[in-house]
Design an enzyme around this catalytic site. Sequence first.
Site, PDB file in Angstrom:
ATOM      1  N   ASP A  21       0.952  -1.351  -0.116  1.00 60.67           N
ATOM      2  CA  ASP A  21      -0.021   0.179   0.066  1.00 60.67           C
ATOM      3  C   ASP A  21       0.766   1.318   0.003  1.00 60.67           C
ATOM      4  O   ASP A  21       1.789   1.360   0.923  1.00 60.67           O
ATOM      5  CB  ASP A  21      -0.955  -0.074   1.257  1.00 60.67           C
ATOM      6  CG  ASP A  21      -1.909  -0.970   1.289  1.00 60.67           C
ATOM      7  OD1 ASP A  21      -2.315  -1.572   0.216  1.00 60.67           O
ATOM      8  OD2 ASP A  21      -2.567  -1.463   2.199  1.00 60.67           O
ATOM      9  N   LYS A  48      -5.812  -8.081   1.285  1.00 67.28           N
ATOM     10  CA  LYS A  48      -6.912  -8.662   1.902  1.00 67.28           C
ATOM     11  C   LYS A  48      -6.167  -9.897   2.548  1.00 67.28           C
ATOM     12  O   LYS A  48      -6.585 -10.374   3.588  1.00 67.28           O
ATOM     13  CB  LYS A  48      -8.158  -8.813   1.250  1.00 67.28           C
ATOM     14  CG  LYS A  48      -8.957  -7.687   1.063  1.00 67.28           C
ATOM     15  CD  LYS A  48     -10.337  -7.699   0.617  1.00 67.28           C
ATOM     16  CE  LYS A  48     -11.031  -6.619   0.736  1.00 67.28           C
ATOM     17  NZ  LYS A  48     -11.253  -5.751   1.865  1.00 67.28           N
ATOM     18  N   GLY A  49      -5.643 -10.873   1.677  1.00 64.07           N
ATOM     19  CA  GLY A  49      -4.950 -12.090   2.182  1.00 64.07           C
ATOM     20  C   GLY A  49      -3.845 -11.823   3.089  1.00 64.07           C
ATOM     21  O   GLY A  49      -3.802 -12.530   4.208  1.00 64.07           O
ATOM     22  N   THR A 227     -21.280  -8.253   8.603  1.00 60.97           N
ATOM     23  CA  THR A 227     -20.539  -7.224   9.364  1.00 60.97           C
ATOM     24  C   THR A 227     -21.370  -5.699   9.299  1.00 60.97           C
ATOM     25  O   THR A 227     -21.876  -5.488   8.095  1.00 60.97           O
ATOM     26  CB  THR A 227     -19.171  -7.183   9.004  1.00 60.97           C
ATOM     27  OG1 THR A 227     -18.994  -6.579   7.751  1.00 60.97           O
ATOM     28  CG2 THR A 227     -18.364  -8.360   9.235  1.00 60.97           C
ATOM     29  N   GLY A 229     -20.256  -2.836  11.075  1.00 61.42           N
ATOM     30  CA  GLY A 229     -19.642  -1.649  11.225  1.00 61.42           C
ATOM     31  C   GLY A 229     -19.595  -1.820  12.906  1.00 61.42           C
ATOM     32  O   GLY A 229     -19.747  -2.648  13.769  1.00 61.42           O
ATOM     33  N   THR A 256      -9.093   1.123   8.242  1.00 57.84           N
ATOM     34  CA  THR A 256      -8.378   0.311   7.225  1.00 57.84           C
ATOM     35  C   THR A 256      -8.089  -1.336   7.846  1.00 57.84           C
ATOM     36  O   THR A 256      -7.542  -1.455   8.773  1.00 57.84           O
ATOM     37  CB  THR A 256      -7.182   0.882   6.917  1.00 57.84           C
ATOM     38  OG1 THR A 256      -7.358   2.181   6.394  1.00 57.84           O
ATOM     39  CG2 THR A 256      -6.565   0.251   5.603  1.00 57.84           C
ATOM     40  N   ASP A 260     -10.751  -7.145   7.611  1.00 57.69           N
ATOM     41  CA  ASP A 260     -10.024  -8.414   7.267  1.00 57.69           C
ATOM     42  C   ASP A 260      -9.660  -9.238   8.676  1.00 57.69           C
ATOM     43  O   ASP A 260      -9.554 -10.131   9.030  1.00 57.69           O
ATOM     44  CB  ASP A 260      -8.659  -7.880   6.652  1.00 57.69           C
ATOM     45  CG  ASP A 260      -8.759  -7.562   5.177  1.00 57.69           C
ATOM     46  OD1 ASP A 260      -9.708  -7.898   4.539  1.00 57.69           O
ATOM     47  OD2 ASP A 260      -8.080  -6.332   4.803  1.00 57.69           O
ATOM     48  N   SER A 290      -8.685  -2.941  16.214  1.00 56.62           N
ATOM     49  CA  SER A 290      -8.033  -2.502  15.329  1.00 56.62           C
ATOM     50  C   SER A 290      -8.349  -1.268  14.637  1.00 56.62           C
ATOM     51  O   SER A 290      -7.537  -0.542  14.338  1.00 56.62           O
ATOM     52  CB  SER A 290      -8.111  -3.484  14.155  1.00 56.62           C
ATOM     53  OG  SER A 290      -9.311  -3.370  13.460  1.00 56.62           O
ATOM     54  N   GLY A 295      -3.421   2.367  10.467  1.00 55.33           N
ATOM     55  CA  GLY A 295      -3.037   1.412   9.388  1.00 55.33           C
ATOM     56  C   GLY A 295      -3.966   0.225   9.439  1.00 55.33           C
ATOM     57  O   GLY A 295      -4.746  -0.037  10.405  1.00 55.33           O
TER      58      GLY A 295
END
Length: 309
Positions: A21, A48-49, A227, A229, A256, A260, A290, A295
């Site tokens: 990124d 994403k992985g 999901t 939020g 961000t 994931d 998170s 980040g």
Amino acid sequence: MPDHDDDASYDLLVVGSANADLVIGVERRPAPGETVLGSDLVTHPGGKGANQSVAAARLGARTALLARVGDDAHGRLLLESQRAAGADTVGVLVGGAPTGVALITVDPSGDNSIVVSPGANARLTPEDIRAAGSLLAASRVISTQLEIPIETVTEVVRTLPAATRFVLNPSPPAPLPPEVLAACDPLVVNEHEARYILGGSAAGPSDTPEDWARALLALGPRSVVITLGAEGALTADGVNSPTRVPSPKADAVDTTGAGDAFTAALAWRIGLGDDLPTAAAYAARVGAASVTRQGAQESYPTAEEVFPA
């Protein structure tokens, strides 16, 4: 943790994307033909992985990543990030194309614009999946997303070991073959992804997440997690009534990669034997933790941070 008598080497195998990124802060995003000056370029490991793999490994899951990166500095950054988190990189293939890159501009309000060059991610092939058969066979749960070719995701389903559970987050959303939908246990979607998959058939403005869950289950997946939020999540399996799972309150700094982190935690916990609402409640705590840090991968918590002793 529940005891297991199986001999799986990995709690979770993530088959998916790995991107660098490249982030630049701007006062405003440029209009067509316009040049604007921005902040210094910052490079973060992403995709994403790779995000899911790091998130699960940070929590203590025995995790492996099956992905493709380029033989370049970005690829080395991604491999180093996986190893630092404790994920096994035996399945990461190197070469064939430059590492995937996301070019991200962020304005002062936090809004971003992103252009993704898939690079090596687009070269993760069905043949790569077949060649990694022993890795799939050694994994209790396999999680994928859609930043790799759909035919590669389909091959994961076709080679899925009988005792292995399959989790899919269809992001970015794309049409899903019936055989992929039928393998999902669960299918993990946000509101946008749910509406895309339903094609408007059961996702009008007055419909509830419970309605979406029932409509999604009718398409074939064994279970669904939506999901929501800050509202948490909803789980449904076609047997029990859809269940709402609240999210802890969190002072969001940067969302961000939160999805994931949620999916990775969910996939790990169902592999340990948690039922879907219990796993989703755990995952909601991980996702909430998170968003309190900047980040993606660098924001992911350890199990001790989610549940302090």
